[in-house]
Motif scaffolding. Structure first.
Motif, PDB file in Angstrom:
ATOM      1  N   ASP A 168       0.834  -1.201   0.000  1.00  0.00           N
ATOM      2  CA  ASP A 168       0.000   0.000   0.000  1.00  0.00           C
ATOM      3  C   ASP A 168       0.871   1.256   0.000  1.00  0.00           C
ATOM      4  O   ASP A 168       1.446   1.620   1.022  1.00  0.00           O
ATOM      5  N   MET A 169       0.952   1.889  -1.155  1.00  0.00           N
ATOM      6  CA  MET A 169       1.662   3.166  -1.289  1.00  0.00           C
ATOM      7  C   MET A 169       0.778   4.179  -2.009  1.00  0.00           C
ATOM      8  O   MET A 169       1.265   5.108  -2.636  1.00  0.00           O
ATOM      9  N   THR A 170      -0.521   3.990  -1.902  1.00  0.00           N
ATOM     10  CA  THR A 170      -1.475   4.827  -2.612  1.00  0.00           C
ATOM     11  C   THR A 170      -1.315   6.301  -2.286  1.00  0.00           C
ATOM     12  O   THR A 170      -1.421   7.154  -3.166  1.00  0.00           O
ATOM     13  N   SER A 171      -1.009   6.625  -1.043  1.00  0.00           N
ATOM     14  CA  SER A 171      -0.901   8.030  -0.644  1.00  0.00           C
ATOM     15  C   SER A 171       0.243   8.744  -1.358  1.00  0.00           C
ATOM     16  O   SER A 171       0.192   9.959  -1.542  1.00  0.00           O
ATOM     17  N   GLU A 172       1.255   8.019  -1.790  1.00  0.00           N
ATOM     18  CA  GLU A 172       2.401   8.627  -2.467  1.00  0.00           C
ATOM     19  C   GLU A 172       2.270   8.623  -3.990  1.00  0.00           C
ATOM     20  O   GLU A 172       3.112   9.179  -4.679  1.00  0.00           O
ATOM     21  N   LEU A 173       1.253   7.982  -4.507  1.00  0.00           N
ATOM     22  CA  LEU A 173       1.095   7.887  -5.958  1.00  0.00           C
ATOM     23  C   LEU A 173       0.247   9.026  -6.502  1.00  0.00           C
ATOM     24  O   LEU A 173      -0.756   8.816  -7.180  1.00  0.00           O
ATOM     25  N   THR A 174       0.653  10.240  -6.206  1.00  0.00           N
ATOM     26  CA  THR A 174       0.013  11.422  -6.771  1.00  0.00           C
ATOM     27  C   THR A 174       1.100  12.251  -7.436  1.00  0.00           C
ATOM     28  O   THR A 174       2.207  12.384  -6.908  1.00  0.00           O
ATOM     29  N   GLY A 175       0.798  12.791  -8.583  1.00  0.00           N
ATOM     30  CA  GLY A 175       1.788  13.568  -9.316  1.00  0.00           C
ATOM     31  C   GLY A 175       2.773  12.658 -10.013  1.00  0.00           C
ATOM     32  O   GLY A 175       2.780  11.447  -9.815  1.00  0.00           O
ATOM     33  N   PRO A 176       3.615  13.248 -10.848  1.00  0.00           N
ATOM     34  CA  PRO A 176       4.570  12.429 -11.597  1.00  0.00           C
ATOM     35  C   PRO A 176       5.609  11.782 -10.680  1.00  0.00           C
ATOM     36  O   PRO A 176       6.230  12.451  -9.870  1.00  0.00           O
ATOM     37  N   LYS A 177       5.750  10.476 -10.800  1.00  0.00           N
ATOM     38  CA  LYS A 177       6.712   9.718 -10.004  1.00  0.00           C
ATOM     39  C   LYS A 177       7.513   8.809 -10.928  1.00  0.00           C
ATOM     40  O   LYS A 177       7.033   8.370 -11.962  1.00  0.00           O
ATOM     41  N   ALA A 178       8.714   8.519 -10.517  1.00  0.00           N
ATOM     42  CA  ALA A 178       9.553   7.544 -11.201  1.00  0.00           C
ATOM     43  C   ALA A 178       9.934   6.487 -10.176  1.00  0.00           C
ATOM     44  O   ALA A 178       9.825   6.708  -8.966  1.00  0.00           O
ATOM     45  N   MET A 179      10.382   5.340 -10.670  1.00  0.00           N
ATOM     46  CA  MET A 179      10.752   4.239  -9.789  1.00  0.00           C
ATOM     47  C   MET A 179      12.187   3.824 -10.089  1.00  0.00           C
ATOM     48  O   MET A 179      12.539   3.558 -11.230  1.00  0.00           O
ATOM     49  N   ALA A 180      13.012   3.804  -9.051  1.00  0.00           N
ATOM     50  CA  ALA A 180      14.374   3.276  -9.164  1.00  0.00           C
ATOM     51  C   ALA A 180      14.401   1.975  -8.390  1.00  0.00           C
ATOM     52  O   ALA A 180      13.858   1.884  -7.294  1.00  0.00           O
ATOM     53  N   TYR A 181      15.027   0.962  -8.966  1.00  0.00           N
ATOM     54  CA  TYR A 181      15.062  -0.337  -8.311  1.00  0.00           C
ATOM     55  C   TYR A 181      16.381  -1.026  -8.628  1.00  0.00           C
ATOM     56  O   TYR A 181      17.064  -0.688  -9.594  1.00  0.00           O
ATOM     57  N   GLY A 182      16.737  -1.976  -7.775  1.00  0.00           N
ATOM     58  CA  GLY A 182      17.974  -2.701  -7.993  1.00  0.00           C
ATOM     59  C   GLY A 182      18.060  -3.936  -7.129  1.00  0.00           C
ATOM     60  O   GLY A 182      17.321  -4.086  -6.158  1.00  0.00           O
ATOM     61  N   THR A 183      18.990  -4.820  -7.487  1.00  0.00           N
ATOM     62  CA  THR A 183      19.172  -6.054  -6.728  1.00  0.00           C
ATOM     63  C   THR A 183      19.966  -5.796  -5.449  1.00  0.00           C
ATOM     64  O   THR A 183      19.828  -6.529  -4.483  1.00  0.00           O
ATOM     65  N   ASP A 184      20.802  -4.764  -5.442  1.00  0.00           N
ATOM     66  CA  ASP A 184      21.490  -4.342  -4.226  1.00  0.00           C
ATOM     67  C   ASP A 184      20.507  -3.452  -3.467  1.00  0.00           C
ATOM     68  O   ASP A 184      20.022  -2.454  -3.997  1.00  0.00           O
ATOM     69  N   ALA A 185      20.223  -3.791  -2.240  1.00  0.00           N
ATOM     70  CA  ALA A 185      19.181  -3.097  -1.484  1.00  0.00           C
ATOM     71  C   ALA A 185      19.483  -1.617  -1.260  1.00  0.00           C
ATOM     72  O   ALA A 185      18.571  -0.797  -1.217  1.00  0.00           O
ATOM     73  N   ILE A 186      20.746  -1.251  -1.132  1.00  0.00           N
ATOM     74  CA  ILE A 186      21.106   0.113  -0.769  1.00  0.00           C
ATOM     75  C   ILE A 186      21.504   0.966  -1.981  1.00  0.00           C
ATOM     76  O   ILE A 186      21.351   2.184  -1.965  1.00  0.00           O
ATOM     77  N   ALA A 187      21.997   0.335  -3.046  1.00  0.00           N
ATOM     78  CA  ALA A 187      22.563   1.068  -4.179  1.00  0.00           C
ATOM     79  C   ALA A 187      21.627   2.126  -4.784  1.00  0.00           C
ATOM     80  O   ALA A 187      22.036   3.290  -4.922  1.00  0.00           O
ATOM     81  N   PRO A 188      20.376   1.793  -5.142  1.00  0.00           N
ATOM     82  CA  PRO A 188      19.542   2.838  -5.739  1.00  0.00           C
ATOM     83  C   PRO A 188      19.239   3.978  -4.768  1.00  0.00           C
ATOM     84  O   PRO A 188      19.148   5.142  -5.173  1.00  0.00           O
ATOM     85  N   ILE A 189      19.135   3.662  -3.498  1.00  0.00           N
ATOM     86  CA  ILE A 189      18.849   4.685  -2.490  1.00  0.00           C
ATOM     87  C   ILE A 189      20.030   5.641  -2.378  1.00  0.00           C
ATOM     88  O   ILE A 189      19.860   6.864  -2.355  1.00  0.00           O
ATOM     89  N   LYS A 190      21.241   5.101  -2.336  1.00  0.00           N
ATOM     90  CA  LYS A 190      22.440   5.933  -2.225  1.00  0.00           C
ATOM     91  C   LYS A 190      22.596   6.831  -3.450  1.00  0.00           C
ATOM     92  O   LYS A 190      22.904   8.008  -3.326  1.00  0.00           O
ATOM     93  N   VAL A 191      22.375   6.271  -4.644  1.00  0.00           N
ATOM     94  CA  VAL A 191      22.522   7.055  -5.871  1.00  0.00           C
ATOM     95  C   VAL A 191      21.508   8.195  -5.888  1.00  0.00           C
ATOM     96  O   VAL A 191      21.855   9.345  -6.177  1.00  0.00           O
ATOM     97  N   LEU A 192      20.252   7.901  -5.564  1.00  0.00           N
ATOM     98  CA  LEU A 192      19.220   8.948  -5.552  1.00  0.00           C
ATOM     99  C   LEU A 192      19.523  10.012  -4.506  1.00  0.00           C
ATOM    100  O   LEU A 192      19.376  11.204  -4.767  1.00  0.00           O
ATOM    101  N   HIS A 193      19.952   9.587  -3.326  1.00  0.00           N
ATOM    102  CA  HIS A 193      20.259  10.531  -2.257  1.00  0.00           C
ATOM    103  C   HIS A 193      21.410  11.438  -2.658  1.00  0.00           C
ATOM    104  O   HIS A 193      21.332  12.661  -2.494  1.00  0.00           O
ATOM    105  N   ASP A 194      22.486  10.856  -3.199  1.00  0.00           N
ATOM    106  CA  ASP A 194      23.632  11.658  -3.624  1.00  0.00           C
ATOM    107  C   ASP A 194      23.262  12.595  -4.768  1.00  0.00           C
ATOM    108  O   ASP A 194      23.688  13.747  -4.806  1.00  0.00           O
ATOM    109  N   PHE A 195      22.449  12.109  -5.702  1.00  0.00           N
ATOM    110  CA  PHE A 195      22.031  12.928  -6.839  1.00  0.00           C
ATOM    111  C   PHE A 195      21.144  14.088  -6.395  1.00  0.00           C
ATOM    112  O   PHE A 195      21.216  15.180  -6.933  1.00  0.00           O
ATOM    113  N   SER A 196      20.318  13.837  -5.384  1.00  0.00           N
ATOM    114  CA  SER A 196      19.400  14.883  -4.912  1.00  0.00           C
ATOM    115  C   SER A 196      20.133  16.018  -4.207  1.00  0.00           C
ATOM    116  O   SER A 196      19.596  17.116  -4.078  1.00  0.00           O
ATOM    117  N   LYS A 197      21.365  15.774  -3.754  1.00  0.00           N
ATOM    118  CA  LYS A 197      22.145  16.842  -3.124  1.00  0.00           C
ATOM    119  C   LYS A 197      22.474  17.945  -4.127  1.00  0.00           C
ATOM    120  O   LYS A 197      22.502  19.124  -3.767  1.00  0.00           O
TER     121      LYS A 197
END
Length: 166
Positions: A72-101
């Motif tokens: 259940d992620m219905t509350s966050e599915l408003t407005g344009p969203k993209a999905m990043a995913y990966g087999t390494d649990a932390i890798a996509p999160i780290k890349v997005l966090h660093d990029f957002s800086k």
């Protein structure tokens, strides 16, 4: 009445989302509105380098896929969203966090890591974890320290034995 070909294409996209979510250790939904094409290209490149990927799906299709997986992620599915995913649990999160800086337009919203829903605060905590290589290096250094301490202890013991024998 909707065209059968359109319905079939939508069902294929839903299956693709379901497969991506099932096969990945983590995924993150984020807002990308305001990023330029070159920014998105750079983000995709960085994600691929870390073994991750990025897809942009319609929210309605994402909702259907997540509902079929009982997520259940219905509350966050408003407005344009993209999905990043990966087999390494932390890798996509780290890349997005660093990029957002450097790119304020990118805002992580919610994700799922190893089957657990992670809000933005939890995603930031995951982003602060060192990389897999960094963790392995820390582990090896810890093991080497124990071996070093043991070698010093043996050397001191042998010196004490020599003094007693003399």
């Amino acid at each position: 009445m909707a065209n059968a070909k359109i319905i079939e294409k939508k069902q294929e996209v839903v299956k693709e989302i379901v497969n991506n979510v099932k096969e990945s250790s983590s995924f993150v939904l984020f807002e990308y509105q305001g990023l330029t094409v070159s920014d998105m290209t750079e983000l995709r490149r960085k994600l691929r380098e870390s073994g991750s990927d990025l897809k942009i799906y319609k929210n309605t299709l994402t909702k259907r896929a997540l509902d079929s997986l009982n997520i259940d992620m219905t509350s966050e599915l408003t407005g344009p969203k993209a999905m990043a995913y990966g087999t390494d649990a932390i890798a996509p999160i780290k890349v997005l966090h660093d990029f957002s800086k450097d790119h304020e337009a990118l805002q992580m919203k919610i994700g799922m890591v190893d089957g657990e829903i992670a809000d933005i605060d939890m995603l930031k905590k995951y982003a602060s974890i060192p990389s897999r290589d960094g963790l392995l290096t820390m582990f090896a250094a810890g093991l080497m320290q124990k071996v070093k301490d043991f070698a010093i202890c043996l050397d001191l013991h042998s010196q004490n034995l020599e003094k007693e024998n003399n």
